[in-house]
Design a protein around this motif. Structure first.
Motif, PDB file in Angstrom:
ATOM      1  N   UNK A 152       0.825  -1.211   0.000  1.00 19.07           N
ATOM      2  CA  UNK A 152       0.000   0.000   0.000  1.00 19.07           C
ATOM      3  C   UNK A 152       0.860   1.262   0.000  1.00 19.07           C
ATOM      4  N   UNK A 153       0.346   2.298  -0.640  1.00 23.22           N
ATOM      5  CA  UNK A 153       0.951   3.605  -0.516  1.00 23.22           C
ATOM      6  C   UNK A 153       0.338   4.338   0.667  1.00 23.22           C
ATOM      7  N   UNK A 154       0.804   5.545   0.921  1.00 23.15           N
ATOM      8  CA  UNK A 154       0.265   6.315   2.035  1.00 23.15           C
ATOM      9  C   UNK A 154       0.546   7.793   1.817  1.00 23.15           C
ATOM     10  N   UNK A 155      -0.158   8.619   2.563  1.00 18.05           N
ATOM     11  CA  UNK A 155       0.068  10.056   2.556  1.00 18.05           C
ATOM     12  C   UNK A 155       0.394  10.513   3.969  1.00 18.05           C
ATOM     13  N   UNK A 156       1.105  11.625   4.087  1.00 17.95           N
ATOM     14  CA  UNK A 156       1.519  12.151   5.385  1.00 17.95           C
ATOM     15  C   UNK A 156       0.456  13.115   5.893  1.00 17.95           C
ATOM     16  N   UNK A 157      -0.067  12.859   7.102  1.00 15.28           N
ATOM     17  CA  UNK A 157      -1.055  13.741   7.725  1.00 15.28           C
ATOM     18  C   UNK A 157      -0.369  14.807   8.573  1.00 15.28           C
ATOM     19  N   UNK A 158       0.519  14.379   9.476  1.00  8.69           N
ATOM     20  CA  UNK A 158       1.348  15.292  10.245  1.00  8.69           C
ATOM     21  C   UNK A 158       2.644  14.579  10.599  1.00  8.69           C
ATOM     22  N   UNK A 159       3.402  15.123  11.538  1.00  6.49           N
ATOM     23  CA  UNK A 159       4.733  14.573  11.804  1.00  6.49           C
ATOM     24  C   UNK A 159       4.753  13.155  12.333  1.00  6.49           C
TER      25      UNK A 159
END
Length: 272
Positions: A152-159
């Motif tokens: 799976x890919x992913x995206x960054x929400x916060x640190x």
């Protein structure tokens, strides 16, 4: 709808940097979930394009802002306006000096490293005296299961939070970064944005791998809001290196060690 409101000459206000970051992330999440009506999708898409084009120069009417908050479930909290409302300029605060105060012999960098060392020592002592503690450095937490996130890919929400491509939010364990959505002071908000951008830089710099780990929750609460606000837990590595260790070394995070079923108070030293 946007064209009609703007044509009437409605007066709005510009978005702060925190609001821009928040709405960009939430609009993307709402559109991905697929629950919005056709009208809501058209409105959110128009807002997404406008914010993407103008950034902090985006000017919205109060009606547009209220609708955007409602569709993204954003509370009208003053926390989203810390950078623009009722705040004294930072240079004014820096000019103030208490009279007759002796200048510290230690630099800010030395103080930061001392704070990190104290927190790491506290975590190690907790690990020694609490038999169910999970180590945050040097070895992996128990119950590692990478099958759920494999491929799976992913995206960054916060640190310290990411979102997998299937929509699963994942809290990264072993460290805590400053809050950018609900900060306690301007400094924490600025550091929260820096930590988020630094995590994106790390992710784009090498090969990433996400492993799922057991959250520190009471038995029977897994998968509910009572367990880590409904999020999964995991470790993110870039070229084999835990990103948490990198952020800690760069003073953009602090160690945060938990037991198997509970966690201590979340460390947030950035406003002290």
């Amino acid at each position: 709808m946007l064209t009609t409101i703007e044509a009437k000459g409605a007066v709005g206000r510009m978005l702060s940097e925190i609001e821009v970051t928040y709405f960009r992330s939430r609009i993307e999440d709402v559109l991905r979930e697929g629950r919005a009506t056709d009208w809501q999708r058209r409105f959110l898409t128009a807002m997404q394009q406008k914010i993407g084009r103008y950034g902090t120069r985006t000017q919205l009417t109060e009606k547009q802002l209220d609708t955007l908050r409602r569709l993204t479930k954003a509370e009208p909290s003053p926390n989203l306006r810390l950078l623009v409302d009722n705040q004294r300029p930072q240079f004014e605060r820096r000019r103030y000096r208490q009279p007759h105060r002796r200048q510290s012999r230690f630099s800010n960098r030395e103080i930061k490293f001392a704070m990190i060392a104290v927190l790491m020592l506290a975590g190690f002592v907790s690990y020694l005296f609490q038999g169910d503690a999970i180590p945050f450095l040097g070895s992996d937490p128990v119950s590692v299961s990478s099958s759920q996130f494999a491929g799976q890919g992913f995206s960054v929400t916060d640190g310290d939070t990411i979102r997998m491509s299937d929509g699963t939010p994942v809290r990264l364990v072993g460290f805590n970064t400053p809050e950018k959505f609900e900060p306690q002071c301007d400094r924490e908000a600025a550091l929260g944005i820096r930590a988020t951008e630094r995590l994106r830089e790390l992710v784009s710099s090498g090969k990433t791998a996400v492993s799922q780990v057991a959250c520190s929750c009471k038995p029977g609460t897994e998968g509910t809001d009572r367990c880590n606000h409904g999020r999964s837990c995991g470790i993110l590595r870039v070229d084999g290196q835990d990103v948490g260790q990198t952020l800690i070394a760069e003073a953009l995070a602090v160690p945060f060690v938990c037991g198997r079923t509970s966690c201590p108070p979340t460390p947030r030293p950035w406003c002290s």
